[in-house]
Design an enzyme around this catalytic site. Structure first.
Site, short mmCIF file in Angstrom:
data_model
loop_
_atom_site.label_atom_id
_atom_site.label_comp_id
_atom_site.label_asym_id
_atom_site.label_seq_id
_atom_site.Cartn_x
_atom_site.Cartn_y
_atom_site.Cartn_z
N PHE A 279 72.62 44.88 59.47
CA PHE A 279 72.83 43.82 58.79
C PHE A 279 74.09 42.73 58.61
CE2 PHE A 279 74.22 46.10 55.39
CZ PHE A 279 75.29 45.20 55.41
N GLU B 167 65.88 42.75 58.82
CA GLU B 167 65.41 41.78 57.97
C GLU B 167 65.49 41.70 56.48
OE1 GLU B 167 65.31 45.33 58.14
OE2 GLU B 167 64.94 46.63 56.42
N SER C 237 72.73 52.48 59.62
CA SER C 237 73.39 54.04 59.71
C SER C 237 72.41 55.27 60.18
CB SER C 237 72.88 53.70 57.64
OG SER C 237 71.19 54.08 58.35
N CYS D 162 81.53 48.30 60.64
CA CYS D 162 81.74 49.66 60.81
C CYS D 162 83.13 49.83 61.19
CB CYS D 162 80.90 50.14 62.03
SG CYS D 162 81.08 49.35 62.88
N GLU E 281 80.12 57.32 53.43
CA GLU E 281 80.21 56.09 53.90
C GLU E 281 79.76 54.57 52.82
OE1 GLU E 281 77.86 53.63 56.43
OE2 GLU E 281 79.26 52.99 57.22
#
Ligand code: NAD
Length: 493
Positions: free
Chosen positions: A153, A180, A230, A285, A386
């Site tokens: 996303f 999505e 992920s 990230c 994370e």
């Protein structure tokens, strides 16, 4: 905004088509929670249609000369420039980041299209005459066939373009499965791809979530998968696609440390570290998540970063002057706030608490302001997990060796950065740090499109990374030809 609450179409075989899905997900503006559209969870049959169309298109597309293939990318580059502002606005609407961040994202996306235009040179093979007397050997690169990307996303415009331009330029055909949560930007980019006049079936867009992904992973005509998301999902996709005989590259999650030495330029470090930790609301990230201060830097950096965190302007990314937008969903906000709470229960102290802010005009939005935890235990959950939100954990050590040991003990290896004015310290760090993207006095060490995006350890599964020469290697298979042409010159000529 043209999408509103309509259900989004897929783009298959050169046509926009309504999905036959029976389930849909609402797409939200995370700053206001306004519903922007409904995204279909496309069934396997629509993945099959896209894969069949792409397989059929491949027959002709691979025979189209590379110099002709890149003409479509030149057109795409121009269309992306022409629609730059609208694309950036769409990213902000569905993803929440500031308009300036969305523009930065689109700039990086376009850069990949530009680099892929060099494919007539990049895709060249190698050869050697006379490997034995009168025998020549050549290595050529050929495309694989149908390839697909499954994207996350946080960069709805850039991440599919980390892969697709190279795949197409190399002669493959393509399927994009956007996140999505943020499907609107790809709707717009596919409208532009349509305008380039690409032959039908060369590019396809299929919306959906897990079931759609599984259909992609299992389709026998899809030869290669690029995934970004992920780590748990990366591992799943890597193993399932590989078990199905596909070529796979999976970029996973991260927990990026930055080390601050006492000799660093503290004013510059403060600014860069804050942008790294809190830019895009920490949903990069390559966001700094842990700051390891060495010796005296503990005091100088801590004071400076706390002040910067408190004064960052948080709000709707479309508003001028806003420096940080919301996180993506209510669930994300709750998860991040829960981790902050756990951090304090595990002994960390809250230096800046950004939970439950009131953002005028955006009271319903998924906002968390910059948050800093200090005295974080390197082994604690907050230091290991994370967070993917605007939260920076401070860890204090006495030497660069101790700091590098913490970096290297971590399971992730996406990025690690050092702030210093010492060349010797910088070289030691570059040499010893176990991460694939290294920054020296840089907070977001994002490789340009002509370098591979080099995550390591739990941040990457595969052999060849995205972008640059790695992309060319990933999207081609090598063929080696050994030739002998006996001739009797006197008789023939
Ligand atoms: P995610 O893993 O939840 O989703 C990524 C994609 O996988 C989406 O398209 C989603 O539909 C699909 N997916 C989700 N669960 C699935 C399942 N169980 N089976 C099959 N498909 C599934 O990731 P996200 O929340 O969208 O993105 C954030 C994550 O992406 C963070 O961990 C971040 O670090 C990572 N990320 C990594 C990089 C990198 O370059 N390493 C870049 C950007 C983001």
């Amino acid at each position: 905004m043209a999408f509103l609450t309509e259900s989004l179409p897929n783009y298959i075989n050169g046509r926009w088509c309504a999905s036959t899905a029976t389930e849909y997900i609402d797409v939200f503006n995370p700053a206001t929670t306004e519903i922007l559209a409904k995204v279909p969870l496309s069934p396997t049959s629509e993945v099959n249609q896209a894969a069949e169309a792409a397989a059929e298109a491949f027959v002709t597309w691979r025979r189209t000369p590379p110099t002709e293939r890149v003409q479509y990318l030149f057109k795409l580059k121009n269309l992306l420039e022409e629609h730059f502002e609208d694309l950036a606005r769409t990213i902000t609407l569905e993803c929440g980041k500031t308009l300036a961040e969305s523009k930065g994202e689109m700039r990086r996306a376009i850069e990949n299209v530009e680099v892929a235009c060099g494919i007539p040179v990049m895709m060249q093979g190698t050869n050697l005459e006379d490997i034995a007397q009168g025998i020549d050997e050549i290595m050529i690169r050929q495309p694989l066939g149908v390839c697909a990307v499954i994207s996350p996303f946080n960069f709805p415009g850039m991440i599919p373009l980390w892969f697709m331009p190279y795949a197409l330029a190399c002669g493959n055909t393509y399927i994009v499965k956007p996140s999505e949560k943020v499907p609107l930007t790809m709707q717009k980019i596919f409208q532009l791809l349509e305008k380039t006049g690409l032959p039908k079936g060369v590019v396809n867009l299929v919306n959906g979530a897990k079931a759609t992904v599984d259909a992609i992973l299992d389709h026998p005509k899809i030869r290669a998968i690029s995934f970004v998301g992920s780590t748990p999902v990366a591992k799943y996709i890597y193993s399932r696609a590989a078990a199905n005989g596909k070529r796979v590259q999976c970029q996973g999650g991260a927990k990026n440390p930055i080390i601050i030495l006492p000799d660093a330029d503290m004013e510059m470090t403060r600014r860069i570290a804050a942008d790294s930790a809190f830019g895009c609301a920490g949903q990069r990230c390559l966001a700094a998540s842990i700051a390891i201060t060495v010796a005296e830097a503990r005091h100088t950096f801590t004071e400076a970063i706390a002040e910067t965190a408190k004064t960052r302007i948080v709000g709707n990314g479309l508003d001028p002057g806003v420096e940080m937008g919301p996180v993506i969903t209510a669930a994300s906000k709750a998860r991040i706030e829960g981790l902050i709470q756990k951090g304090t229960e595990n002994g960390a102290t809250l230096l800046v608490d950004g939970r439950q802010p009131k953002i005028p005009g955006c009271e319903q939005g998924h906002f968390i302001c910059p948050t800093i935890l200090q005295n974080v235990d390197p082994a604690s959950e907050i230091a290991q997990t994370e967070i993917f939100g605007p939260v920076l954990s401070l860890i204090h050590v006495n030497s660069i060796d101790d700091a590098i040991a913490i970096v290297n003990s971590h399971p992730y290896g996406n990025m690690a950065c050092l702030f210093t004015t010492s060349g010797a310290a910088a070289r030691k760090f570059r040499y010893e740090a176990e991460a694939g993207n290294i920054g020296i006095n840089i907070g977001v060490a994002a490789p340009m499109a002509f370098f591979p995006f080099s995550g390591w350890k739990e941040s990457f599964f595969g052999d060849l990374h995205g972008q640059g020469n790695h992309a060319v290697e990933f999207f081609t298979q090598t063929k080696v030809v050994v030739e002998r042409w006996p001739s009797d010159w006197s008789r023939q000529f």
